[in-house]
Design a protein around this motif. Structure first.
Motif, PDB file in Angstrom:
ATOM      1  N   UNK A  85       1.128  -1.061   0.401  1.00 22.64           N
ATOM      2  CA  UNK A  85       0.019  -0.076  -0.242  1.00 22.64           C
ATOM      3  C   UNK A  85       0.780   1.348  -0.004  1.00 22.64           C
ATOM      4  N   UNK A  86       0.363   2.197  -0.081  1.00 19.34           N
ATOM      5  CA  UNK A  86       0.993   3.105   0.004  1.00 19.34           C
ATOM      6  C   UNK A  86       2.084   3.842   1.600  1.00 19.34           C
ATOM      7  N   UNK A  87       3.159   3.992   1.075  1.00 18.64           N
ATOM      8  CA  UNK A  87       4.537   3.713   1.554  1.00 18.64           C
ATOM      9  C   UNK A  87       5.423   2.513   2.282  1.00 18.64           C
ATOM     10  N   UNK A  88       5.024   1.405   1.617  1.00 22.64           N
ATOM     11  CA  UNK A  88       4.755   0.632   1.671  1.00 22.64           C
ATOM     12  C   UNK A  88       5.462   0.173   3.214  1.00 22.64           C
ATOM     13  N   UNK A  89       4.295   0.195   4.422  1.00 22.21           N
ATOM     14  CA  UNK A  89       4.862  -0.055   5.705  1.00 22.21           C
ATOM     15  C   UNK A  89       5.458  -1.297   6.232  1.00 22.21           C
ATOM     16  N   UNK A 108       0.984   0.742  12.855  1.00 28.58           N
ATOM     17  CA  UNK A 108      -0.429   1.032  13.170  1.00 28.58           C
ATOM     18  C   UNK A 108      -1.277   0.310  12.517  1.00 28.58           C
ATOM     19  N   UNK A 109      -2.142  -0.642  12.771  1.00 28.01           N
ATOM     20  CA  UNK A 109      -3.039  -0.640  10.998  1.00 28.01           C
ATOM     21  C   UNK A 109      -2.638   0.260  10.007  1.00 28.01           C
ATOM     22  N   UNK A 110      -2.776   0.462   8.900  1.00 29.44           N
ATOM     23  CA  UNK A 110      -2.456   1.008   8.161  1.00 29.44           C
ATOM     24  C   UNK A 110      -3.942   0.119   6.322  1.00 29.44           C
TER      25      UNK A 110
END
Length: 648
Positions: A85-89, A108-110
């Motif tokens: 997803x965005x920024x690939x956490x 945190x949940x993203x």
């Protein structure tokens, strides 16, 4: 029965695959001088989540314990993952400075914001490689190898030199027995006579003098007779005393191999309640011979706290393992050599091979040009490191590492469908159980209870509290109009009613209607206090919310740590080197005069006592006098020292 010897320290009991490849080792050598320690470590942070592989009993195992250890978190036990997803956490992040402990934190949940949120979970990062090394150590010190010897049955010119009595007995004459009662063989061609090692059936005292004192020695050992007094009684020297201790230790390991390991391998238990605790004793830290000039140099405490981790079955009191958090085979030279090879001084603890030794897990190395350590800091660290070599060999092992290895080996030893764990609030035990039994806990086949006791009460106060609580419980039953068969049944009913208004975990509902729980620090009193210790606070730290109040009450009533406490009391009362400290004549402190200075013999003594406790020592319950092994179902009789020593 062939003779066996202890596993040599220079041999590996299991085959551990190094997590550092040849290419990685080359990269470390190239980058070590050119990068700062922080940059050098950052390039390898992801390896914290890399599993370590080893082979044990012909089976390949993979271990990786750097994950969330909160059983109520949806990340519990899950591996590191990067989300697309965005920024690939990532699922986890590592925090902590290079010199302090590092922690695995849940991000945190993203991915799905409507699902249950992720709590701020944090657990200490550990070295998977070091855990594997600790597993290897515990296997090695509890293993035996057959005594082997190379024989030359023929003269150099013999045409039948490839024949042996084992491969072709017809090529030899049997020439009777020698003075050690071992078989003598003579080659029919070259006429050379060769004696082979006897087995235990042929000679019970081979390579051992004063064999007749062994049964008496065993009785003196487990009846708290000090070493000097035992030597006087048996008329032996101290060197002989320790030889007999090692011999008896080998006898116990052989006995356990037959009567414990093999029997447990054939037995499957539907449910097992494991109580675990640690015994603390003080190790006398003495200078090596010839190092008296260093006396008074303040680096090491004179008395070092040392821990023994032990686990027992709650119902039968059978003690499965007792492991000392100390490695007596490691040397500082090994640490120095390893640090130079793998460049551990520029790596965080979770990437080091010997991280389980704490501050001695890595040796100081001369700072590089890009190093952030000053020359003065290096010299100070080197001085502290070198001074340790003046004291007794070996190093203390971190309690978490020994505990994880301890539970991992119990899991492989005992076949159980449903695990139940009981301990006090010990972080290293909690992390170990949550890490090793994560699969069982996630499918609700494993549950964890805390049993906390008020240690400030005197024995009289504890007994008064016990009598008062029993009286109040009976009055409660009378007021409710209950008739009961025993106090345990009454306690279940009382807890069932209390649980209707008591919560161990807070219930929450996520936006997607999914239910999740958060742990509350909300303990409940056991209705029946301990006679000698008073109130017991109980807590549940795994998810038991699927149970009814009655089912949970029935489980809570069973929670106690009596089994492991009984074993530790036996250790204190029966082993001289592990007894409680004495009060000095002046009354100004404690004396550990009987505490030993070589933990190797503590491990041997407690294993010997564990064998005696499990198979020879009976206790009465429900009108039956049985040993823990009989109650567990792996023994049919009460064994004696003769059975253990001579393996009858």
């Amino acid at each position: 029965m062939i003779y066996k010897e202890l596993f040599p320290s220079n041999l590996r009991s299991i085959e551990i695959d190094s997590p550092v490849s040849d290419d990685e080792l080359k990269s470390r050598n190239l980058e070590y001088d050119n990068l700062t320690p922080k940059k050098f470590n950052t390039l390898r942070t992801k390896n914290a989540f890399k599993s370590v592989t080893f082979k044990y009993k012909g089976i390949i195992h993979e271990i990786q314990f750097n994950a969330c250890t909160n059983p109520l978190c949806k990340n519990y036990g899950l591996p590191q993952e990067r989300f697309e997803i965005k920024s690939k956490p990532y699922r986890y992040k590592i925090s902590g400075s290079s010199r302090d402990a590092h922690f695995i934190n849940c991000n945190p949940e993203r991915v799905d914001l409507t699902s249950p949120p992720i709590d701020k979970c944090s657990t200490t990062a550990i070295s998977n490689w070091s855990v594997a090394e600790e597993i290897e150590r515990l296997i090695r010190i509890n293993s035996l190898l057959p005594v082997t010897k190379e024989y030359d049955f023929h003269k150099p010119v013999c045409p039948n030199e490839h024949h042996t009595p084992k491969s072709n007995l017809n090529a030899f004459y049997k020439r009777g027995k020698n003075s050690a009662n071992s078989q003598r063989y003579q080659c029919k061609t070259c006429k050379k006579i060769t004696s082979v090692l006897p087995n235990k059936n042929e000679n019970l005292k081979f390579n051992q003098k004063r064999n007749e004192v062994l049964p008496t020695f065993a009785k003196l050992l487990v009846n708290k007779v000090p070493i000097n007094r035992a030597c006087e009684i048996l008329e032996i020297a101290k060197g002989t005393y320790y030889q007999k201790l090692e011999w008896l230790y080998r006898c116990c390991l052989e006995f356990l191999e037959t009567h414990e390991t093999k029997k447990l391998a054939k037995t499957e238990f539907p449910e097992m309640w494991i109580t675990t605790d640690k015994l603390h004793y003080v190790l006398n830290n003495v200078l090596k011979k010839g190092r008296g000039r260093n006396r008074g140099t303040a680096i090491e405490d004179k008395q070092l706290p040392t821990y023994i981790v032990a686990s027992a079955d709650k119902d039968s009191r059978y003690v499965f393992r007792s492991d000392l958090c100390f490695d007596w085979d490691i040397s500082l030279e090994d640490i120095v050599s390893n640090t130079k090879i793998y460049k551990d001084d520029h790596l965080a603890g979770y990437l080091r091979r010997y991280e389980r030794f704490g501050r001695y897990g890595v040796s100081p190395i001369v700072p590089t040009l890009n190093d952030t350590q000053t020359r003065a800091e290096y010299m100070k660290d080197l001085e502290q490191f070198d001074l340790r070599s003046n004291f007794v060999d070996g190093l203390h092992v971190g309690q978490t590492y020994t505990s994880i290895a301890h539970f991992w080996l119990i899991k492989k030893l005992v076949k159980v469908k449903k695990w139940r764990f009981i301990s006090d609030e010990d972080d290293s035990l909690k992390k170990s159980i949550f890490s090793v039994f994560k699969e069982e806990i996630k499918i609700k086949n494993g549950h964890y209870f805390l049993c906390l006791t008020d240690k400030n009460l005197t024995r009289k106060q504890a007994k008064d509290l016990y009598l008062q609580s029993i009286s109040e419980l009976k009055h409660w039953a009378k007021a409710k109009g209950y008739t009961y068969r025993n106090l345990e049944e009454l306690a279940v009913w009382y807890l069932e009613e209390e649980l209707k208004k008591h919560q161990f975990q807070e219930r929450n509902v996520a936006p997607n209607s999914e239910i999740y729980y958060k742990q509350l620090r909300n303990r409940i009193d056991h209705p029946i206090p301990s006679k000698d210790r008073g109130n017991r606070k109980l807590d549940v730290i795994t998810d038991l919310n699927h149970l009814t109040e009655y089912q949970l009450a029935s489980a809570l009533v069973r929670v106690n740590d009596n089994a492991i406490n009984a074993f530790f009391q036996t250790v204190r009362r029966r082993l001289s080197i592990l007894e409680r400290p004495l009060v000095t004549a002046r009354g100004d402190g404690k004396s550990y005069i009987y505490a030993n200075f070589n933990p190797k013999y503590s491990q041997m003594a407690i294993t010997i006592l564990r064998t005696y406790y499990n198979f020879c020592l009976t206790f009465k319950t429900n009108g039956k006098n049985q040993t823990p092994a009989q109650r567990l179902g792996i023994a049919s009789k009460v064994y004696s020292w003769g059975d253990i020593i001579y393996k009858r």
